[in-house]
Design a protein around this motif. Structure first.
Motif, PDB file in Angstrom:
ATOM      1  N   GLY A  37       1.093  -1.198  -0.161  1.00 37.96           N
ATOM      2  CA  GLY A  37       0.078  -0.007  -0.026  1.00 37.96           C
ATOM      3  C   GLY A  37       0.520   1.430  -0.064  1.00 37.96           C
ATOM      4  O   GLY A  37       0.341   2.413  -0.191  1.00 37.96           O
ATOM      5  N   ALA A  38       2.346   1.097  -0.405  1.00 42.17           N
ATOM      6  CA  ALA A  38       2.903   2.334   0.296  1.00 42.17           C
ATOM      7  C   ALA A  38       3.194   3.682  -1.429  1.00 42.17           C
ATOM      8  O   ALA A  38       3.559   4.777  -1.019  1.00 42.17           O
ATOM      9  N   GLY A  39       3.054   2.469  -2.729  1.00 43.42           N
ATOM     10  CA  GLY A  39       2.317   3.143  -3.695  1.00 43.42           C
ATOM     11  C   GLY A  39       3.149   2.714  -4.655  1.00 43.42           C
ATOM     12  O   GLY A  39       3.481   3.380  -5.807  1.00 43.42           O
ATOM     13  N   LYS A  40       3.510   1.908  -4.583  1.00 45.77           N
ATOM     14  CA  LYS A  40       4.847   0.880  -5.537  1.00 45.77           C
ATOM     15  C   LYS A  40       3.806   0.379  -6.586  1.00 45.77           C
ATOM     16  O   LYS A  40       4.628   0.840  -7.632  1.00 45.77           O
ATOM     17  N   THR A  41       2.811  -0.633  -6.714  1.00 47.96           N
ATOM     18  CA  THR A  41       2.017  -0.682  -8.045  1.00 47.96           C
ATOM     19  C   THR A  41       1.675  -0.021  -8.580  1.00 47.96           C
ATOM     20  O   THR A  41       1.860   0.278  -9.509  1.00 47.96           O
ATOM     21  N   THR A  42       1.108   1.250  -8.091  1.00 44.05           N
ATOM     22  CA  THR A  42       0.608   2.152  -8.368  1.00 44.05           C
ATOM     23  C   THR A  42       1.975   3.383  -9.098  1.00 44.05           C
ATOM     24  O   THR A  42       1.162   3.864 -10.913  1.00 44.05           O
ATOM     25  N   THR A  43       3.291   3.152  -9.273  1.00 48.91           N
ATOM     26  CA  THR A  43       4.439   3.476  -9.402  1.00 48.91           C
ATOM     27  C   THR A  43       4.081   3.332 -10.815  1.00 48.91           C
ATOM     28  O   THR A  43       4.464   3.981 -12.085  1.00 48.91           O
ATOM     29  N   PHE A  44       4.587   1.711 -11.071  1.00 48.20           N
ATOM     30  CA  PHE A  44       4.672   1.051 -11.753  1.00 48.20           C
ATOM     31  C   PHE A  44       3.542   1.164 -13.153  1.00 48.20           C
ATOM     32  O   PHE A  44       3.551   1.644 -14.284  1.00 48.20           O
ATOM     33  N   ARG A  45       2.270   0.513 -12.280  1.00 49.35           N
ATOM     34  CA  ARG A  45       0.686   1.457 -13.623  1.00 49.35           C
ATOM     35  C   ARG A  45       1.081   3.330 -14.140  1.00 49.35           C
ATOM     36  O   ARG A  45       0.492   2.625 -15.460  1.00 49.35           O
ATOM     37  N   SER A  46       1.911   3.930 -13.756  1.00 46.67           N
ATOM     38  CA  SER A  46       1.465   5.411 -13.383  1.00 46.67           C
ATOM     39  C   SER A  46       3.212   5.175 -15.266  1.00 46.67           C
ATOM     40  O   SER A  46       2.741   5.856 -15.732  1.00 46.67           O
ATOM     41  N   ILE A  47       3.775   4.508 -14.412  1.00 46.19           N
ATOM     42  CA  ILE A  47       4.784   3.789 -15.891  1.00 46.19           C
ATOM     43  C   ILE A  47       4.542   2.787 -16.783  1.00 46.19           C
ATOM     44  O   ILE A  47       4.553   3.521 -18.160  1.00 46.19           O
ATOM     45  N   MET A  48       3.950   1.924 -16.458  1.00 48.27           N
ATOM     46  CA  MET A  48       3.365   1.706 -18.283  1.00 48.27           C
ATOM     47  C   MET A  48       2.181   2.026 -19.237  1.00 48.27           C
ATOM     48  O   MET A  48       1.246   1.499 -19.359  1.00 48.27           O
ATOM     49  N   GLY A  49       1.416   3.847 -17.690  1.00 47.13           N
ATOM     50  CA  GLY A  49      -0.054   3.834 -19.102  1.00 47.13           C
ATOM     51  C   GLY A  49      -1.345   3.382 -18.775  1.00 47.13           C
ATOM     52  O   GLY A  49      -2.199   4.318 -19.142  1.00 47.13           O
ATOM     53  N   LEU A  50      -0.671   2.627 -17.671  1.00 47.11           N
ATOM     54  CA  LEU A  50      -1.831   2.235 -16.548  1.00 47.11           C
ATOM     55  C   LEU A  50      -2.740   2.908 -16.438  1.00 47.11           C
ATOM     56  O   LEU A  50      -4.178   3.058 -16.091  1.00 47.11           O
ATOM     57  N   ASN A  51      -2.480   4.087 -14.954  1.00 43.03           N
ATOM     58  CA  ASN A  51      -3.152   4.560 -14.769  1.00 43.03           C
ATOM     59  C   ASN A  51      -2.107   5.841 -14.735  1.00 43.03           C
ATOM     60  O   ASN A  51      -1.335   6.045 -13.957  1.00 43.03           O
ATOM     61  N   PRO A  52      -2.163   6.919 -15.885  1.00 40.79           N
ATOM     62  CA  PRO A  52      -1.622   7.629 -16.417  1.00 40.79           C
ATOM     63  C   PRO A  52      -1.447   8.637 -14.829  1.00 40.79           C
ATOM     64  O   PRO A  52      -2.120   9.449 -14.236  1.00 40.79           O
ATOM     65  N   PRO A  53      -0.340   9.657 -14.654  1.00 38.46           N
ATOM     66  CA  PRO A  53      -0.250  10.716 -13.615  1.00 38.46           C
ATOM     67  C   PRO A  53      -0.806  11.814 -13.480  1.00 38.46           C
ATOM     68  O   PRO A  53      -1.458  12.056 -15.537  1.00 38.46           O
ATOM     69  N   ALA A  54      -1.552  12.189 -13.364  1.00 38.52           N
ATOM     70  CA  ALA A  54      -2.244  14.038 -13.931  1.00 38.52           C
ATOM     71  C   ALA A  54      -1.421  14.821 -13.681  1.00 38.52           C
ATOM     72  O   ALA A  54      -1.615  16.207 -13.992  1.00 38.52           O
ATOM     73  N   GLN A  55      -0.533  15.408 -12.668  1.00 40.49           N
ATOM     74  CA  GLN A  55       0.796  15.832 -13.331  1.00 40.49           C
ATOM     75  C   GLN A  55       2.377  14.985 -13.730  1.00 40.49           C
ATOM     76  O   GLN A  55       2.108  14.008 -13.161  1.00 40.49           O
ATOM     77  N   GLY A  56       3.361  15.710 -14.175  1.00 41.22           N
ATOM     78  CA  GLY A  56       4.012  14.745 -14.331  1.00 41.22           C
ATOM     79  C   GLY A  56       4.391  14.473 -15.629  1.00 41.22           C
ATOM     80  O   GLY A  56       3.630  14.521 -15.921  1.00 41.22           O
ATOM     81  N   ARG A  57       6.124  13.888 -15.458  1.00 34.92           N
ATOM     82  CA  ARG A  57       5.989  13.925 -16.902  1.00 34.92           C
ATOM     83  C   ARG A  57       7.194  12.560 -16.594  1.00 34.92           C
ATOM     84  O   ARG A  57       7.938  11.871 -15.865  1.00 34.92           O
ATOM     85  N   ILE A  58       6.590  10.807 -17.424  1.00 33.16           N
ATOM     86  CA  ILE A  58       7.802  10.011 -17.405  1.00 33.16           C
ATOM     87  C   ILE A  58       8.387  10.051 -18.461  1.00 33.16           C
ATOM     88  O   ILE A  58       8.128   9.996 -20.166  1.00 33.16           O
ATOM     89  N   ARG A  59       9.855   9.247 -18.935  1.00 30.22           N
ATOM     90  CA  ARG A  59      10.661   9.834 -19.781  1.00 30.22           C
ATOM     91  C   ARG A  59      10.972   8.418 -19.980  1.00 30.22           C
ATOM     92  O   ARG A  59      11.514   7.952 -18.997  1.00 30.22           O
ATOM     93  N   PHE A  60      11.206   7.763 -21.587  1.00 29.14           N
ATOM     94  CA  PHE A  60      11.826   6.501 -21.589  1.00 29.14           C
ATOM     95  C   PHE A  60      12.584   6.911 -22.832  1.00 29.14           C
ATOM     96  O   PHE A  60      12.455   6.728 -23.492  1.00 29.14           O
ATOM     97  N   ASN A  61      14.596   6.817 -22.332  1.00 26.77           N
ATOM     98  CA  ASN A  61      15.149   7.105 -23.701  1.00 26.77           C
ATOM     99  C   ASN A  61      14.782   8.170 -24.337  1.00 26.77           C
ATOM    100  O   ASN A  61      15.131   8.133 -25.258  1.00 26.77           O
ATOM    101  N   ASP A  62      14.762   9.362 -23.369  1.00 25.96           N
ATOM    102  CA  ASP A  62      15.174  10.316 -23.715  1.00 25.96           C
ATOM    103  C   ASP A  62      13.290  11.037 -24.775  1.00 25.96           C
ATOM    104  O   ASP A  62      12.968  12.067 -25.051  1.00 25.96           O
ATOM    105  N   ALA A  63      12.271  10.043 -24.647  1.00 28.31           N
ATOM    106  CA  ALA A  63      11.214  10.691 -24.993  1.00 28.31           C
ATOM    107  C   ALA A  63      10.225  10.714 -24.010  1.00 28.31           C
ATOM    108  O   ALA A  63      10.036   9.757 -23.200  1.00 28.31           O
ATOM    109  N   ASP A  64       9.372  12.172 -24.100  1.00 22.52           N
ATOM    110  CA  ASP A  64       8.023  11.834 -23.351  1.00 22.52           C
ATOM    111  C   ASP A  64       7.091  10.423 -23.725  1.00 22.52           C
ATOM    112  O   ASP A  64       6.627  10.634 -24.737  1.00 22.52           O
TER     113      ASP A  64
END
Length: 222
Positions: A37-64
């Motif tokens: 419940g600390a937020g680990k899985t939600t972080t992963f789901r945010s990275i994978m686009g399953l629960n996109p963040p409302a604010q902030g950015r995720i970059r992979f290989n220099d691409a947004d």
């Protein structure tokens, strides 16, 4: 390779992640440690686009890639092993692997033979349906299936959860092998001893916030 920059993620009206930032360099194993419940899985789901963040950015290989659908992220070289495995219960072990097969970049490629070399127990179960496997066997299959997509970067969510100690040891050895062949890994875990033995850099998350970060061999001050 991966940069998570100040993300805030919600489930409906519930604010789950608060200004979470982390980085993973190419060739590293980086861990995200925290209790349930600390937020680990939600972080992963945010990275994978399953629960996109409302604010902030995720970059992979220099691409947004913020909010990019999972299938497109897989095509870009990102693999994911979810905490609940999500193998196809009615397909055999071999079929679970074959259905995920995707050509990667030029060079050495992951295929079913290489996955069976990494997890010899799976080779003996090639024709066994996924739903008949034990939890540890399903975890190995989930990792193997992710490798069949030939990722550059792999997210492993709670890989040791529910596993017997002997399987935890085996899984740790296999992750170490992946590290040695150059795969970049972000590992979410509660098992500190298991995780720190594999990782180069670590983050601790609690109540949706990063509360500590640093090299795993750096002493922690309280």
């Amino acid at each position: 390779m991966l940069a998570v920059e100040g993300i805030h993620t919600y489930y409906g009206l519930s604010h789950i992640l608060f200004d979470v930032s982390l980085k993973v360099k190419k060739g590293q194993v980086v861990c995200l440690l925290g209790r349930n419940g600390a937020g680990k899985t939600t972080t992963f789901r945010s990275i994978m686009g399953l629960n996109p963040p409302a604010q902030g950015r995720i970059r992979f290989n220099d691409a947004d890639v913020t909010g990019t659908p999972p299938f497109k992220l897989v095509r870009q070289g990102m693999g994911w092993v979810p905490d609940d495995r999500r193998i196809f219960a009615d397909l055999t072990v071999g079929e679970n692997l074959e259905i995920a097969e995707r050509a990667g970049a030029a060079g050495d490629q992951w295929d079913k033979r290489k996955v069976y070399d990494l997890f010899p127990a799976l080779k003996e179960m090639d024709r066994r349906k996924g739903g008949l496997l034990s939890g540890g066997e399903q975890k190995m299959l989930a990792v193997g299936r992710a490798l069949m997509t030939n990722p550059q970067f792999l997210l492993l969510d709670e890989p040791t959860e529910g596993l017997a100690p002997v399987l935890v040891k085996t899984l740790g050895e296999r992750i170490q092998t992946l590290k040695e062949v150059g795969l970049t890994v972000l590992l979410a875990e509660q098992n500190f001893k298991f995780t720190l033995a594999l990782s180069d850099y670590g983050y601790i998350i609690d109540n949706g916030r990063i509360c500590y970060q640093g090299p795993v061999d750096e002493p922690v001050s309280y």
